[in-house]
Design a protein around this motif. Structure first.
Motif, short mmCIF file in Angstrom:
data_model
loop_
_atom_site.label_atom_id
_atom_site.label_comp_id
_atom_site.label_asym_id
_atom_site.label_seq_id
_atom_site.Cartn_x
_atom_site.Cartn_y
_atom_site.Cartn_z
N ILE A 152 41.72 2.31 42.14
CA ILE A 152 40.33 2.05 42.56
C ILE A 152 39.74 1.09 41.54
CG2 ILE A 152 38.03 3.07 42.87
CD1 ILE A 152 39.31 5.54 44.01
N PRO A 154 36.51 -1.89 40.34
CA PRO A 154 35.06 -2.11 40.39
C PRO A 154 34.69 -3.50 40.94
CG PRO A 154 35.86 -2.59 38.22
CD PRO A 154 37.08 -2.26 39.04
N LYS A 179 41.83 0.52 46.52
CA LYS A 179 40.51 0.51 47.15
C LYS A 179 39.57 -0.28 46.25
CE LYS A 179 36.81 2.84 46.58
NZ LYS A 179 35.78 1.80 46.81
N ALA A 181 35.88 -2.13 45.23
CA ALA A 181 34.49 -1.69 45.35
C ALA A 181 33.94 -2.17 46.70
CB ALA A 181 33.66 -2.26 44.21
N GLN A 182 33.08 -1.36 47.23
CA GLN A 182 32.48 -1.66 48.53
C GLN A 182 31.70 -2.99 48.51
OE1 GLN A 182 29.75 1.41 49.62
NE2 GLN A 182 28.89 0.26 51.33
N ALA A 213 33.71 5.90 49.43
CA ALA A 213 34.62 5.88 48.27
C ALA A 213 35.19 7.26 47.99
CB ALA A 213 33.86 5.37 47.04
N LYS A 214 34.36 8.27 48.18
CA LYS A 214 34.77 9.63 47.87
C LYS A 214 35.94 10.07 48.75
CE LYS A 214 32.11 13.56 46.40
NZ LYS A 214 30.83 14.20 46.38
N GLY A 217 38.96 7.99 47.91
CA GLY A 217 39.39 8.40 46.57
C GLY A 217 40.11 9.73 46.58
N PHE A 231 42.58 3.58 37.46
CA PHE A 231 41.16 3.40 37.77
C PHE A 231 40.49 2.48 36.76
CE2 PHE A 231 36.69 4.92 37.18
CZ PHE A 231 36.21 4.64 38.46
N GLY A 233 36.42 1.62 36.12
CA GLY A 233 35.06 1.87 36.58
C GLY A 233 34.30 2.68 35.55
N LEU A 241 37.63 11.62 38.90
CA LEU A 241 38.92 11.27 39.49
C LEU A 241 40.08 11.82 38.67
CD1 LEU A 241 38.01 7.63 40.62
CD2 LEU A 241 38.13 9.68 42.03
P1 ADP Z 1 30.37 0.75 38.73
O1 ADP Z 1 29.26 1.22 37.86
O2 ADP Z 1 31.18 -0.37 38.21
O3 ADP Z 1 29.97 0.59 40.18
P2 ADP Z 1 31.78 3.06 39.58
O4 ADP Z 1 32.59 3.95 38.75
O5 ADP Z 1 30.60 3.64 40.30
O6 ADP Z 1 31.39 1.90 38.62
O7 ADP Z 1 32.67 2.34 40.67
C1 ADP Z 1 33.97 1.87 40.42
C2 ADP Z 1 34.82 2.11 41.65
O8 ADP Z 1 34.85 3.52 41.88
C3 ADP Z 1 34.28 1.49 42.94
O9 ADP Z 1 35.39 1.04 43.71
C4 ADP Z 1 33.61 2.65 43.62
O10 ADP Z 1 33.58 2.50 45.03
C5 ADP Z 1 34.50 3.79 43.22
N1 ADP Z 1 33.89 5.12 43.30
C6 ADP Z 1 32.63 5.48 42.97
N2 ADP Z 1 32.45 6.81 43.15
C7 ADP Z 1 33.64 7.31 43.58
C8 ADP Z 1 34.13 8.62 43.93
N3 ADP Z 1 33.35 9.68 43.86
N4 ADP Z 1 35.41 8.73 44.32
C9 ADP Z 1 36.21 7.66 44.38
N5 ADP Z 1 35.83 6.42 44.06
C10 ADP Z 1 34.56 6.23 43.66
#
Ligand code: ADP
Length: 483
Positions: A152, A154, A179, A181-182, A213-214, A217, A231, A233, A241
């Motif tokens: 996953i 960012p 996966k 980031a969205q 994402a959840k 993930g 990962f 992020g 995670l």
């Molecule tokens: P940032 O602050 O860089 O957005 P995040 O940790 O929120 O950092 O996001 C990094 C990645 O983790 C992105 O791809 C996001 O979609 C994913 N992500 C965020 N929350 C979850 C989750 N609960 N489970 C799986 N992936 C997640």
């Protein structure tokens, strides 16, 4: 806006088992510079993540069995295709992520450099023979790919964070599901198109794009066919995670948040330190995990450094990343702007002095002015949080030991920087900083030849360098007896 990019690079659905999976449900990708819609992307979820893991599992045996030279050749081809399309990929990246076009080009080249590096390293997956305790035995150690790797990534480096992981995984003989980031799926999907063109076999490299994402993930961390999860992020999400990976005893790499100190000693070359700081602090509008987050300046040069920095910051040009001269693009979304703004306001309320900036910029809704704060203290929220914005907070210190203690007083341990021309101090300070990476008289430290990664709550595992394959291989010990 997407017109100047070849149609073949604009993909809007997940890439699973060598196929594009169009779906009725969509999510929107918007340009952070002006909030305009860029694309509607098929919204994949747990079911598609499951398919991707299955495909990767089926593809694994064939990929791992290829001669290393063949895997190397395919990675080389992918590398060349990425470079051939550097300008278009950079434009796509700027459109969905916001960074200045010159930085986006740099990121494409940086991401590609990992494909090239690991294409070369793929051929050097050496093992060992070890002297045995008896003459009728031989001890042989081989390195084998761990299996299906999921990841996953960012939005701040939509291309490079994928390339850095996938290159090492594929070189080692693993298959891969990511996966992204969205906010930034388009760069990931363009990379998949080029993997396809390079001839990477179906199922070896998969991209699942979706808004939940959840749900995705959960599959990527818990599916029984997954051997390893990687990962990049935030620390908060990484911890969650990591827990999810525990039940299946998955191998894990975690590249989490940072709170980088940037120390300027009395004996530093101040102009070099300013240049290093501008690069480290303001790149990607301050949205990198290795950005200088706390700027510690020794008393003797504090005022001079602040004055020089103020002049340099005043010259930074804020604007849409597609405008040729922009140096500071938008923040990724409205929440990011609010978070940065709150941190600055609370620092000022707690006694910091605002020298420059301190509010949203007129360039657009999500732009924040390059900001300089003085007299920041370690107990302020801005010193503890990862700022992720173009804000430079200056703190004063007196002695070398004070600087080291301040620098280390964080739960993070990713990057640290310091400027000094005293060779003794260079070694003393480098030794004592509790960080995975230390820039010494240097503000930009990341490259494919060096091991990127952190200590403490910044995570574990290293990406890039000769060590980068370790996370994707297992040692297997063969004991030959009866000789
Ligand atoms: P940032 O602050 O860089 O957005 P995040 O940790 O929120 O950092 O996001 C990094 C990645 O983790 C992105 O791809 C996001 O979609 C994913 N992500 C965020 N929350 C979850 C989750 N609960 N489970 C799986 N992936 C997640």
């Amino acid at each position: 806006m997407l017109q100047q990019i070849a149609d073949e690079l604009i993909k809007t659905s997940s890439y699973i088992n060598g196929r594009w999976c169009d779906m009725p449900a969509k999510f929107a990708v918007v340009n952070p510079a002006n909030q305009q819609l860029l694309a509607q992307v098929s919204d994949a979820g747990a079911a598609e993540a499951e398919q991707a893991v299955q495909a990767a599992s089926t593809a694994f045996a064939g990929w791992a069995a290829l001669p290393a030279a063949k895997r190397s050749e395919l990675l080389q081809r992918w590398y060349q295709l990425v470079l051939q399309h550097q300008d278009e990929l950079a434009r796509l990246l700027t459109l969905e992520q916001g960074k200045p076009l010159s930085e986006a080009k740099g990121e494409i080249a940086y991401g590609a450099s990992y494909l090239q590096w690991f294409a070369e390293e793929a051929k050097r997956l050496y093992g060992d023979t070890i002297p045995a305790p008896a003459n009728d035995k031989r001890i042989i150690v081989q390195r084998q790919p761990v299996g299906v790797v999921t990841a996953i990534t960012p939005w701040n480096f939509p291309n490079a964070m994928i390339a850095r992981k996938a290159a090492a995984a594929l070189a080692a003989g693993c298959s891969f599901v990511v996966k992204p980031a969205q906010q930034t799926p388009l760069s990931a999907l363009a990379l998949a198109e080029l993997a396809d063109q390079a001839g990477i076999p179906p199922g070896v490299f998969n991209v699942v794009v979706g808004s939940d994402a959840k749900a995705i993930g959960a599959v990527l961390t818990q599916h029984p066919l997954v051997a390893k999860f990687s990962f990049t992020g935030s620390t908060a999400v990484g911890k969650q995670l990591l827990k999810q990976c525990a039940d299946g005893v998955k191998r894990v790499t975690m590249e989490l948040g940072g709170n980088a100190p940037f120390i300027v000693f009395d004996d530093a070359d101040l102009d070099a330190a300013i240049q290093g700081l501008l690069a480290s602090k303001f790149r990607n509008a301050g949205q990198t995990c290795v950005c200088a987050n706390r700027i510690l300046v020794q008393r003797g040069v504090y005022q001079a450094f602040a004055d020089k920095l103020a002049i340099a910051i005043t010259q930074l040009k804020v604007g849409d990343g597609l405008n040729g001269d922009s140096q500071i693009g938008p923040l990724i979304d409205a929440n990011a702007l609010e978070k940065v703004s709150n941190l600055v306001q609370s620092a000022v309320a707690d006694g910091a002095r605002l020298l420059l900036g301190g509010k949203a910029d007129s360039a657009g809704k999500q732009f924040y002015q390059p900001t300089l704060l003085c007299d920041v203290r370690a107990d302020m929220a801005i010193s503890r949080a990862e700022i992720f914005g173009p804000v430079a907070p200056l703190m004063m210190f007196d002695t070398e030991q004070d600087a080291i203690a301040l620098a280390n007083s964080t739960e993070y341990g990713l990057a640290a920087y310091f400027y000094s021309r005293d060779i003794g101090r260079v070694f003393r300070v480098a030794q004592q900083l509790q960080f995975g990476m230390v820039g010494i008289n240097e503000g930009i430290i990341s490259n494919a030849a060096a091991p990127f990664g952190g200590v403490k709550q910044s995570g574990f595992g290293r990406e890039g360098s000769q060590y980068g394959l370790d996370d994707y291989t297992e040692l297997k010990y063969l004991c030959l007896g009866g000789l």
